[in-house]
Design a protein around this motif. Structure first.
Motif, mmCIF file in Angstrom:
data_model
loop_
_atom_site.group_PDB
_atom_site.id
_atom_site.type_symbol
_atom_site.label_atom_id
_atom_site.label_comp_id
_atom_site.label_asym_id
_atom_site.label_seq_id
_atom_site.Cartn_x
_atom_site.Cartn_y
_atom_site.Cartn_z
ATOM 1 N N THR A 160 5.089 10.727 -6.855
ATOM 2 C CA THR A 160 3.861 10.032 -6.479
ATOM 3 C C THR A 160 3.314 9.302 -7.707
ATOM 4 O O THR A 160 3.209 9.901 -8.772
ATOM 5 C CB THR A 160 2.802 11.026 -5.969
ATOM 6 O OG1 THR A 160 3.403 11.844 -4.968
ATOM 7 C CG2 THR A 160 1.617 10.292 -5.389
ATOM 8 N N PHE B 252 -1.407 8.279 -12.832
ATOM 9 C CA PHE B 252 -0.925 9.656 -12.722
ATOM 10 C C PHE B 252 0.438 9.636 -12.048
ATOM 11 O O PHE B 252 0.627 8.903 -11.080
ATOM 12 C CB PHE B 252 -1.881 10.494 -11.880
ATOM 13 C CG PHE B 252 -3.287 10.511 -12.408
ATOM 14 C CD1 PHE B 252 -3.691 11.502 -13.287
ATOM 15 C CD2 PHE B 252 -4.193 9.521 -12.045
ATOM 16 C CE1 PHE B 252 -4.977 11.522 -13.778
ATOM 17 C CE2 PHE B 252 -5.494 9.527 -12.540
ATOM 18 C CZ PHE B 252 -5.883 10.533 -13.420
ATOM 19 N N GLU C 146 -10.511 2.661 -3.975
ATOM 20 C CA GLU C 146 -9.851 3.969 -3.835
ATOM 21 C C GLU C 146 -8.568 4.070 -4.651
ATOM 22 O O GLU C 146 -7.855 5.061 -4.569
ATOM 23 C CB GLU C 146 -9.516 4.223 -2.354
ATOM 24 C CG GLU C 146 -10.715 4.541 -1.486
ATOM 25 C CD GLU C 146 -11.244 5.956 -1.731
ATOM 26 O OE1 GLU C 146 -10.439 6.901 -1.656
ATOM 27 O OE2 GLU C 146 -12.436 6.093 -2.034
ATOM 28 N N ARG D 13 -6.741 4.594 -14.770
ATOM 29 C CA ARG D 13 -5.797 5.568 -15.286
ATOM 30 C C ARG D 13 -4.656 5.782 -14.289
ATOM 31 O O ARG D 13 -4.861 5.625 -13.085
ATOM 32 C CB ARG D 13 -6.505 6.904 -15.546
ATOM 33 C CG ARG D 13 -7.473 6.825 -16.723
ATOM 34 C CD ARG D 13 -8.244 8.121 -16.861
ATOM 35 N NE ARG D 13 -8.906 8.461 -15.606
ATOM 36 C CZ ARG D 13 -9.359 9.689 -15.319
ATOM 37 N NH1 ARG D 13 -9.204 10.668 -16.194
ATOM 38 N NH2 ARG D 13 -9.961 9.937 -14.167
ATOM 39 N N ARG E 129 0.014 7.289 -8.800
ATOM 40 C CA ARG E 129 -1.338 6.995 -8.335
ATOM 41 C C ARG E 129 -2.144 6.362 -9.469
ATOM 42 O O ARG E 129 -1.935 6.676 -10.636
ATOM 43 C CB ARG E 129 -2.026 8.292 -7.910
ATOM 44 C CG ARG E 129 -3.277 8.104 -7.071
ATOM 45 C CD ARG E 129 -3.950 9.433 -6.802
ATOM 46 N NE ARG E 129 -4.786 9.829 -7.917
ATOM 47 C CZ ARG E 129 -6.078 9.524 -8.040
ATOM 48 N NH1 ARG E 129 -6.694 8.831 -7.105
ATOM 49 N NH2 ARG E 129 -6.761 9.912 -9.095
ATOM 50 N N GLU F 17 -1.814 4.371 -4.248
ATOM 51 C CA GLU F 17 -0.926 5.516 -4.383
ATOM 52 C C GLU F 17 0.425 5.209 -3.746
ATOM 53 O O GLU F 17 0.513 4.914 -2.561
ATOM 54 C CB GLU F 17 -1.561 6.738 -3.709
ATOM 55 C CG GLU F 17 -0.751 7.995 -3.894
ATOM 56 C CD GLU F 17 -1.465 9.232 -3.339
ATOM 57 O OE1 GLU F 17 -2.700 9.336 -3.499
ATOM 58 O OE2 GLU F 17 -0.791 10.083 -2.752
ATOM 59 N N GLU G 13 4.091 6.675 -2.764
ATOM 60 C CA GLU G 13 4.827 7.921 -2.608
ATOM 61 C C GLU G 13 6.302 7.568 -2.416
ATOM 62 O O GLU G 13 6.683 6.966 -1.413
ATOM 63 C CB GLU G 13 4.300 8.719 -1.413
ATOM 64 C CG GLU G 13 4.693 10.174 -1.486
ATOM 65 C CD GLU G 13 3.981 11.021 -0.424
ATOM 66 O OE1 GLU G 13 2.883 11.525 -0.725
ATOM 67 O OE2 GLU G 13 4.529 11.149 0.678
ATOM 68 N N LEU H 297 3.261 12.302 -10.364
ATOM 69 C CA LEU H 297 3.550 13.684 -9.971
ATOM 70 C C LEU H 297 4.966 13.753 -9.403
ATOM 71 O O LEU H 297 5.324 12.965 -8.531
ATOM 72 C CB LEU H 297 2.542 14.159 -8.916
ATOM 73 C CG LEU H 297 2.897 15.476 -8.186
ATOM 74 C CD1 LEU H 297 2.918 16.653 -9.149
ATOM 75 C CD2 LEU H 297 1.911 15.734 -7.048
#
Lengths: 372, 213
Positions: free
Chosen positions: A311, A298, A358, A296, A313, A361, A363, A300
């Motif tokens: 971000t 995400f 993990e 999935r 992720r 991500e 940024e 932000l």
């Protein structure tokens, strides 16, 4: 015809009319003793006064002005011709047309304001030549200063009115365009909040029930994504202009990405906006390719005042430590250079954190002007 | 049994969600399609949980949240909304809603959210965390008000909210920060409570200033 932008010009022209009337009155007062028919000259001057009053009132409000202008030209020419009755002809041979004199310029002003520079100059020619003809001065045309001045008035005011009219039209066009854009956005929101919800619901319920309804669910799902694509394509236009980062991202992102942002809009210049959206899309594409099935995503968005941070992720399989650096060293640039390049060009930076199991991500940080 | 009221002006959605909830073992005691009917029915049936839409014909979801809570203070409100209505959702949460779920959530997520809301937990989806985080930052940069200082987040609360907003589960956050699952929940609840409290103080002060109290 909505030419409310012209009204100030028409009103200014009435001020000029009043000033020219004072001049004509002064001339009338000084020279009427030389006339053959003094009382007739006062009658003519009274008509000049009356018409000035009528015209000033009619022109100063918003209405169809063409008939008034036509009447004005005719009235002016008739009053000028009355010079011949006021006589004696010998007196006028070296003078202007009385008692109208300078006042006749108003007809040229009105025509120029109504119909632009060409008609303005044409009316200047008619008024100027008539004055010369009435005074029997046509042979002196090359020494006469009145005609060139009238032509200049017709040209300048006509040109000015044309510019004002065009500016007005452009303004109206811009307002219409803005209204249309607003309406489009409102419709998109409406469809998003109602129709799309229902389709999403049918899709969800349909596949939960199973059996024959699965087909209905698939159809609803297809329609939902088709409608979403339509909405985002239709809304793609505003990326050419400054806009809200959250709104731009939300339009561009696939529906299954979980999106979080502050409630207040984050306004960014068009160029920054489209580069950031492209960088986020690149990171998401990378997730779709490498993060494994079921990962999935995400997104932000944060507004830190001097910086905006996006971000991206995913909770997928992640990458072993140093894999990106390795790829870069081997000259395989791909996604990381596409993302980092865009951010560097914006004066910002892109950092990636990833480890096996993990997820990954990104940024993305962009400096922005404070107090946007 | 947990009692639920569904507030939405879209009949198809209202009925569908109602059916889902009934099947999941909740008792749907009322439905409403406006702020007025929601307030009246909440006062009459006092549901445990209200599922609240953001667009009602006679007001916003925030209006409805405030007036339902006034009519039935023990009721907990879960906002269901399309993801594009961020400002409305934030207002509803400040008015006292205890959670926010996007309308595209699955039936499973909806069931879990209603159960948790009835238990008194806040439904802290990533979307809500992003909104709350943004609201604290906005208040921090707004002109200071000596009578009602803006609430602030502790560094730890900020860290937790950022993780939630990026989609990490409470368990994952607990592992990353080396704290307990319970502590994560507490941080999340505290951030929401401070926001709602500040909003209530603000509203009360406004009411007194306007002579409405």
């Amino acid at each position: 015809m909505t030419s409310s932008g012209m009204l100030p010009l028409w009103r200014a022209a009435q001020v000029f009319r009043f000033a020219s009337l004072l001049y004509a009155g002064a001339v009338q007062y000084r020279v009427n003793q030389y006339y053959a028919h003094r009382s007739l000259s006062w009658v003519v001057f009274a008509l000049v006064l009356v018409w000035s009053g009528i015209a000033a009132v009619l022109y100063s409000t918003e209405r169809r002005r063409r008939p008034i202008v036509i009447v004005e030209v005719v009235v002016t020419l008739v009053l000028m011709s009355s010079t011949l009755l006021v006589g004696p002809a010998s007196y006028f041979q070296h003078h202007q047309v009385v008692p109208t004199s300078f006042w006749s310029t108003n007809a040229v002003v009105s025509v120029a304001l109504l119909a632009g520079p060409w008609w303005g100059m044409a009316s200047a020619a008619v008024v100027g030549l008539s004055a010369l003809a009435i005074c029997g001065q046509l042979t002196n045309i090359s020494f006469d200063a009145t005609l060139p001045i009238l032509l200049a008035v017709g040209l300048a005011l006509g040109y000015g009115s044309r510019v004002v009219r065009q500016a007005q039209e452009r303004l109206e066009q811009a307002i219409r365009l803005e209204a249309a854009t607003h309406e489009r956005e409102r419709l998109a929101r409406e469809v998003h909040d109602t129709t799309l919800q229902v389709l999403a619901y049918v899709k969800r319920r349909g596949s939960e029930i199973g059996g024959a309804t699965t087909e209905l669910a698939t159809l609803a799902g297809d329609q939902e994504s088709a409608l979403r694509r339509l909405l985002s394509r239709q809304a793609a236009g505003p990326l050419d202009t400054d806009g809200d980062l959250a709104a731009a991202l939300q339009r561009a992102l696939p529906a299954d990405v979980t999106f979080s942002a502050p409630a207040d809009p984050i306004r960014l210049p068009a160029a920054t906006l489209s580069e950031l959206v492209a960088a986020v899309s690149a990171a998401l594409d990378n997730t779709a390719r490498h993060a494994g099935p079921g990962a999935r995503s995400f997104v932000l968005v944060e507004d830190l005042g001097g910086e905006v941070v996006v971000t991206v992720r995913d909770d997928g399989s992640g990458m072993p430590h140093g894999r990106l650096a390795e790829a870069r060293a081997e000259g395989r640039l791909g996604v990381s250079s596409s993302i980092e390049g865009r951010l560097t060009a914006l004066g910002g930076r892109a950092e990636v954190v990833t480890a096996p199991g993990e997820g990954t991500e990104w940024e993305l940080t962009v400096p922005v002007k404070e107090g946007r | 049994m947990t009692t639920v009221m569904v507030v939405d002006d879209h009949p198809m959605w209202r009925d569908g969600v109602g059916r889902d909830l009934t099947e999941a073992g909740f008792e749907v005691v009322a439905t409403a399609d406006s702020v007025r009917s929601a307030t009246e029915r909440a006062a009459a049936v006092r549901p445990d949980v209200v599922l609240m839409d953001m667009h009602l014909p006679d007001g916003s979801g925030a209006d409805a949240t405030a007036s339902v809570l006034q009519a039935s203070p023990a009721t907990r409100i879960l906002v269901l909304s399309a993801s594009s209505e961020r400002e409305d959702v934030l207002e509803a949460v400040k008015a006292g809603a205890s959670g926010y779920l996007v309308k595209s959530a699955s039936a499973e997520e909806l069931r879990e959210a209603v159960t948790a809301t009835a238990d008194g937990q806040a439904i802290f989806t990533p979307g809500l965390a992003g909104l709350v985080l943004g609201e604290y930052r906005r208040m921090a940069t707004a002109p200071a008000d000596a009578d009602n200082p803006a609430p602030t987040l502790t560094d730890r609360e900020t860290d937790v909210l950022r993780f939630v907003a990026k989609g990490l589960s409470a368990k994952q956050i607990a592992t990353r920060l080396g704290i307990s699952h319970r502590t994560v929940e507490n941080h999340v609840q505290a951030s929401l409570r401070k926001l709602q409290l500040s909003n209530r103080v603000e509203l009360a002060r406004y009411a007194i200033e306007q002579g409405l109290d």
